[in-house]
Design a protein around this motif. Structure first.
Motif, PDB file in Angstrom:
ATOM      1  N   LYS A   1     -17.548  -7.120  11.337  1.00  0.00           N
ATOM      2  CA  LYS A   1     -18.378  -6.515  10.291  1.00  0.00           C
ATOM      3  C   LYS A   1     -19.832  -6.437  10.750  1.00  0.00           C
ATOM      4  CE  LYS A   1     -18.864  -5.442   5.779  1.00  0.00           C
ATOM      5  NZ  LYS A   1     -20.184  -4.854   5.898  1.00  0.00           N
ATOM      6  N   VAL A   2     -20.310  -7.521  11.349  1.00  0.00           N
ATOM      7  CA  VAL A   2     -21.689  -7.553  11.823  1.00  0.00           C
ATOM      8  C   VAL A   2     -21.897  -6.459  12.868  1.00  0.00           C
ATOM      9  CG1 VAL A   2     -23.381  -8.888  13.111  1.00  0.00           C
ATOM     10  CG2 VAL A   2     -21.989 -10.000  11.344  1.00  0.00           C
ATOM     11  N   ALA A   3     -20.947  -6.376  13.779  1.00  0.00           N
ATOM     12  CA  ALA A   3     -21.071  -5.365  14.839  1.00  0.00           C
ATOM     13  C   ALA A   3     -21.077  -3.978  14.234  1.00  0.00           C
ATOM     14  CB  ALA A   3     -19.919  -5.513  15.820  1.00  0.00           C
ATOM     15  N   GLU A   4     -20.237  -3.799  13.221  1.00  0.00           N
ATOM     16  CA  GLU A   4     -20.160  -2.479  12.585  1.00  0.00           C
ATOM     17  C   GLU A   4     -21.488  -2.128  11.921  1.00  0.00           C
ATOM     18  OE1 GLU A   4     -17.814  -0.675   8.854  1.00  0.00           O
ATOM     19  OE2 GLU A   4     -16.593  -1.883  10.225  1.00  0.00           O
ATOM     20  N   ASP A   5     -22.014  -3.099  11.156  1.00  0.00           N
ATOM     21  CA  ASP A   5     -23.298  -2.862  10.482  1.00  0.00           C
ATOM     22  C   ASP A   5     -24.398  -2.609  11.500  1.00  0.00           C
ATOM     23  OD1 ASP A   5     -22.022  -3.174   8.141  1.00  0.00           O
ATOM     24  OD2 ASP A   5     -22.795  -5.176   7.704  1.00  0.00           O
ATOM     25  N   THR A   6     -24.412  -3.416  12.540  1.00  0.00           N
ATOM     26  CA  THR A   6     -25.447  -3.244  13.568  1.00  0.00           C
ATOM     27  C   THR A   6     -25.321  -1.868  14.203  1.00  0.00           C
ATOM     28  OG1 THR A   6     -25.306  -5.613  14.031  1.00  0.00           O
ATOM     29  CG2 THR A   6     -26.438  -4.242  15.649  1.00  0.00           C
ATOM     30  N   GLY A   7     -24.082  -1.494  14.484  1.00  0.00           N
ATOM     31  CA  GLY A   7     -23.861  -0.180  15.088  1.00  0.00           C
ATOM     32  C   GLY A   7     -24.360   0.928  14.185  1.00  0.00           C
ATOM     33  N   LYS A   8     -24.097   0.785  12.880  1.00  0.00           N
ATOM     34  CA  LYS A   8     -24.575   1.806  11.940  1.00  0.00           C
ATOM     35  C   LYS A   8     -26.097   1.876  11.950  1.00  0.00           C
ATOM     36  CE  LYS A   8     -20.753   1.778   8.656  1.00  0.00           C
ATOM     37  NZ  LYS A   8     -20.305   1.226   7.366  1.00  0.00           N
ATOM     38  N   LEU A   9     -26.709   0.690  11.911  1.00  0.00           N
ATOM     39  CA  LEU A   9     -28.175   0.653  11.893  1.00  0.00           C
ATOM     40  C   LEU A   9     -28.734   1.277  13.163  1.00  0.00           C
ATOM     41  CD1 LEU A   9     -28.951  -2.842  10.363  1.00  0.00           C
ATOM     42  CD2 LEU A   9     -29.521  -0.605   9.422  1.00  0.00           C
ATOM     43  N   VAL A  10     -28.157   0.881  14.289  1.00  0.00           N
ATOM     44  CA  VAL A  10     -28.643   1.418  15.563  1.00  0.00           C
ATOM     45  C   VAL A  10     -28.430   2.927  15.596  1.00  0.00           C
ATOM     46  CG1 VAL A  10     -28.246   1.444  18.051  1.00  0.00           C
ATOM     47  CG2 VAL A  10     -28.317  -0.734  16.824  1.00  0.00           C
ATOM     48  N   GLY A  11     -27.258   3.335  15.109  1.00  0.00           N
ATOM     49  CA  GLY A  11     -26.968   4.770  15.092  1.00  0.00           C
ATOM     50  C   GLY A  11     -27.979   5.515  14.240  1.00  0.00           C
ATOM     51  N   LYS A  12     -28.263   4.972  13.068  1.00  0.00           N
ATOM     52  CA  LYS A  12     -29.254   5.612  12.192  1.00  0.00           C
ATOM     53  C   LYS A  12     -30.609   5.664  12.874  1.00  0.00           C
ATOM     54  CE  LYS A  12     -27.772   5.019   7.406  1.00  0.00           C
ATOM     55  NZ  LYS A  12     -28.081   4.330   6.142  1.00  0.00           N
ATOM     56  N   GLY A  13     -30.969   4.524  13.482  1.00  0.00           N
ATOM     57  CA  GLY A  13     -32.263   4.449  14.161  1.00  0.00           C
ATOM     58  C   GLY A  13     -32.354   5.485  15.264  1.00  0.00           C
TER      59      GLY A  13
END
Ligand SMILES: [Zn+2]
Length: 84
Positions: A17-29
């Motif tokens: 879940k953490v990796a997924e959230d981080t990936g989303k954030l990084v992707g958005k960024g």
């Protein structure tokens, strides 16, 4: 002894879940950064286009027309331009 052991069992953090959230954030960024980069690049191009003015002009001493400074004769009145 003291039965606090059970309380230390916190909810396990799901790394997925953490990796997924981080990936989303990084992707958005990255998307945001990319769009900023694109608009910045466009702005730079626009600025360059605007700064690319026509050749330097001088004012004809005879008719006050604006003529290219590398012309020997006025394009308006045809008289010879005085050069430095
Ligand atoms: Zn002239």
């Amino acid at each position: 002894m003291s039965g606090s052991e059970a309380e230390e069992k916190e909810k396990p953090v799901k790394l997925e879940k953490v990796a997924e959230d981080t990936g989303k954030l990084v992707g958005k960024g990255l998307q945001k950064a990319w769009s900023v980069t694109k608009s910045f690049g466009k702005g730079v191009v626009d600025t360059i286009d605007k700064n690319e003015e026509p050749k330097e002009t001088i004012t004809c001493p005879h008719c006050s027309a604006s003529v290219s400074s590398d012309s020997n004769f006025c394009a308006s009145c045809g008289k010879k331009l005085v050069k430095k």
